[in-house]
Motif scaffolding. Structure first.
Motif, PDB file in Angstrom:
ATOM      1  N   UNK A 112      38.456  77.617  60.156  1.00  0.00           N
ATOM      2  CA  UNK A 112      37.103  77.320  60.625  1.00  0.00           C
ATOM      3  C   UNK A 112      36.899  75.810  60.649  1.00  0.00           C
ATOM      4  N   UNK A 113      36.225  75.322  61.708  1.00  0.00           N
ATOM      5  CA  UNK A 113      35.990  73.894  61.902  1.00  0.00           C
ATOM      6  C   UNK A 113      34.489  73.648  61.993  1.00  0.00           C
ATOM      7  N   UNK A 114      34.022  72.657  61.247  1.00  0.00           N
ATOM      8  CA  UNK A 114      32.630  72.243  61.321  1.00  0.00           C
ATOM      9  C   UNK A 114      32.581  70.867  61.985  1.00  0.00           C
ATOM     10  N   UNK A 115      31.799  70.762  63.054  1.00  0.00           N
ATOM     11  CA  UNK A 115      31.605  69.480  63.729  1.00  0.00           C
ATOM     12  C   UNK A 115      30.608  68.659  62.920  1.00  0.00           C
ATOM     13  N   UNK A 116      31.023  67.484  62.506  1.00  0.00           N
ATOM     14  CA  UNK A 116      30.154  66.586  61.750  1.00  0.00           C
ATOM     15  C   UNK A 116      29.583  65.474  62.618  1.00  0.00           C
ATOM     16  N   UNK A 117      30.026  65.412  63.851  1.00  0.00           N
ATOM     17  CA  UNK A 117      29.569  64.405  64.791  1.00  0.00           C
ATOM     18  C   UNK A 117      29.244  65.072  66.117  1.00  0.00           C
ATOM     19  N   UNK A 118      28.177  64.614  66.742  1.00  0.00           N
ATOM     20  CA  UNK A 118      27.814  65.131  68.062  1.00  0.00           C
ATOM     21  C   UNK A 118      28.802  64.736  69.139  1.00  0.00           C
ATOM     22  N   UNK A 119      29.679  63.793  68.835  1.00  0.00           N
ATOM     23  CA  UNK A 119      30.690  63.346  69.802  1.00  0.00           C
ATOM     24  C   UNK A 119      31.827  64.360  69.948  1.00  0.00           C
ATOM     25  N   UNK A 120      31.995  65.231  68.946  1.00  0.00           N
ATOM     26  CA  UNK A 120      33.091  66.211  68.971  1.00  0.00           C
ATOM     27  C   UNK A 120      32.818  67.249  70.052  1.00  0.00           C
ATOM     28  N   UNK A 121      33.805  67.455  70.910  1.00  0.00           N
ATOM     29  CA  UNK A 121      33.682  68.415  71.998  1.00  0.00           C
ATOM     30  C   UNK A 121      33.090  67.808  73.253  1.00  0.00           C
ATOM     31  N   UNK A 122      32.514  66.605  73.122  1.00  0.00           N
ATOM     32  CA  UNK A 122      31.947  65.903  74.268  1.00  0.00           C
ATOM     33  C   UNK A 122      32.854  64.720  74.600  1.00  0.00           C
ATOM     34  N   UNK A 123      32.649  63.606  73.920  1.00  0.00           N
ATOM     35  CA  UNK A 123      33.476  62.417  74.147  1.00  0.00           C
ATOM     36  C   UNK A 123      34.801  62.502  73.387  1.00  0.00           C
ATOM     37  N   UNK A 124      34.810  63.214  72.264  1.00  0.00           N
ATOM     38  CA  UNK A 124      36.004  63.348  71.414  1.00  0.00           C
ATOM     39  C   UNK A 124      36.403  64.814  71.379  1.00  0.00           C
ATOM     40  N   UNK A 183      40.564  60.064  66.654  1.00  0.00           N
ATOM     41  CA  UNK A 183      39.645  59.185  65.936  1.00  0.00           C
ATOM     42  C   UNK A 183      38.239  59.400  66.473  1.00  0.00           C
ATOM     43  N   UNK A 184      37.309  59.708  65.582  1.00  0.00           N
ATOM     44  CA  UNK A 184      35.912  59.901  65.984  1.00  0.00           C
ATOM     45  C   UNK A 184      35.182  58.580  65.757  1.00  0.00           C
ATOM     46  N   UNK A 205      39.930  53.226  57.158  1.00  0.00           N
ATOM     47  CA  UNK A 205      39.632  54.655  57.132  1.00  0.00           C
ATOM     48  C   UNK A 205      39.102  55.051  58.500  1.00  0.00           C
ATOM     49  N   UNK A 206      39.741  56.060  59.085  1.00  0.00           N
ATOM     50  CA  UNK A 206      39.362  56.505  60.420  1.00  0.00           C
ATOM     51  C   UNK A 206      38.757  57.905  60.316  1.00  0.00           C
ATOM     52  N   UNK A 207      37.475  58.051  60.662  1.00  0.00           N
ATOM     53  CA  UNK A 207      36.846  59.371  60.605  1.00  0.00           C
ATOM     54  C   UNK A 207      37.337  60.269  61.734  1.00  0.00           C
ATOM     55  N   UNK A 208      37.354  61.569  61.469  1.00  0.00           N
ATOM     56  CA  UNK A 208      37.701  62.528  62.518  1.00  0.00           C
ATOM     57  C   UNK A 208      36.474  63.271  63.032  1.00  0.00           C
ATOM     58  N   UNK A 209      35.374  63.220  62.278  1.00  0.00           N
ATOM     59  CA  UNK A 209      34.162  63.904  62.711  1.00  0.00           C
ATOM     60  C   UNK A 209      34.183  65.400  62.476  1.00  0.00           C
ATOM     61  N   UNK A 210      35.183  65.885  61.736  1.00  0.00           N
ATOM     62  CA  UNK A 210      35.268  67.324  61.463  1.00  0.00           C
ATOM     63  C   UNK A 210      35.572  67.583  59.986  1.00  0.00           C
ATOM     64  N   UNK A 211      35.179  68.761  59.559  1.00  0.00           N
ATOM     65  CA  UNK A 211      35.588  69.316  58.272  1.00  0.00           C
ATOM     66  C   UNK A 211      36.185  70.689  58.577  1.00  0.00           C
TER      67      UNK A 211
END
Length: 154
Positions: free
Chosen positions: A8-20, A37-38, A52-58
């Motif tokens: 299971x993946x939780x999107x932590x950034x609104x950019x995931x699935x759109x720009x990333x 890289x998010x 440190x490079x965020x991925x925007x996901x958990x």
């Protein structure tokens, strides 16, 4: 044989699935999911520096006997000297926070990480829980106690 699991993946950034994009396998034979890289803007990594490079996901790993291992991407390492500060990152099954990649620039030139650039790869592996049994002697082997370089160079 089916070696697949559902993570299971939780999107932590609104950019995931759109720009990333979500992490994905580059080919049918890929062992690891590429981790993008998010970032909102490019991130400079000076020579010899760590970032440190965020991925925007958990993620939620479905079983305690599975771990996620974060490895460097071989192309970035061989072409640009970009690797991981901790060699291999370990994601335990009970960790539910953001996946953050500790990037290290081993080269003598600055490297610019672009938003969405694939900077590492995530591989899922089985984990064995060990019970330690203290003994006076270990079973013999042909190698014995030979350490670094004891088996020769070639």
């Amino acid at each position: 044989m089916d070696f697949s699991i559902v993570v299971r993946v939780k999107k932590l950034s609104g950019r995931i699935g759109d720009a990333i994009s979500l992490p994905r396998y580059a080919t049918d034979g890929s062992a690891g999911l590429d981790l993008p890289a998010c970032l909102d803007e490019p991130l400079a990594v000076p020579p010899g520096a760590r970032v440190k490079v965020p991925t925007g996901i958990a993620i939620e790993i479905p079983h305690r006997n599975i771990a996620g291992l974060v490895f460097p991407r071989s192309g970035l390492a061989s072409k640009h000297g970009i690797s991981l500060a901790n060699a291999v990152g370990v994601i335990d099954s009970d960790y539910k926070g953001e996946i953050v990649i500790a990037v290290f620039n081993q080269s003598d030139q600055e490297y610019l990480i672009k938003p969405g650039e694939r900077v590492a790869q995530l591989v899922f592996v089985p984990v064995f829980t060990a019970t330690l049994d203290v003994v006076e002697n270990l079973n013999c082997s042909s190698r014995g106690e030979g350490g670094f370089g004891s088996t020769g160079r070639i």
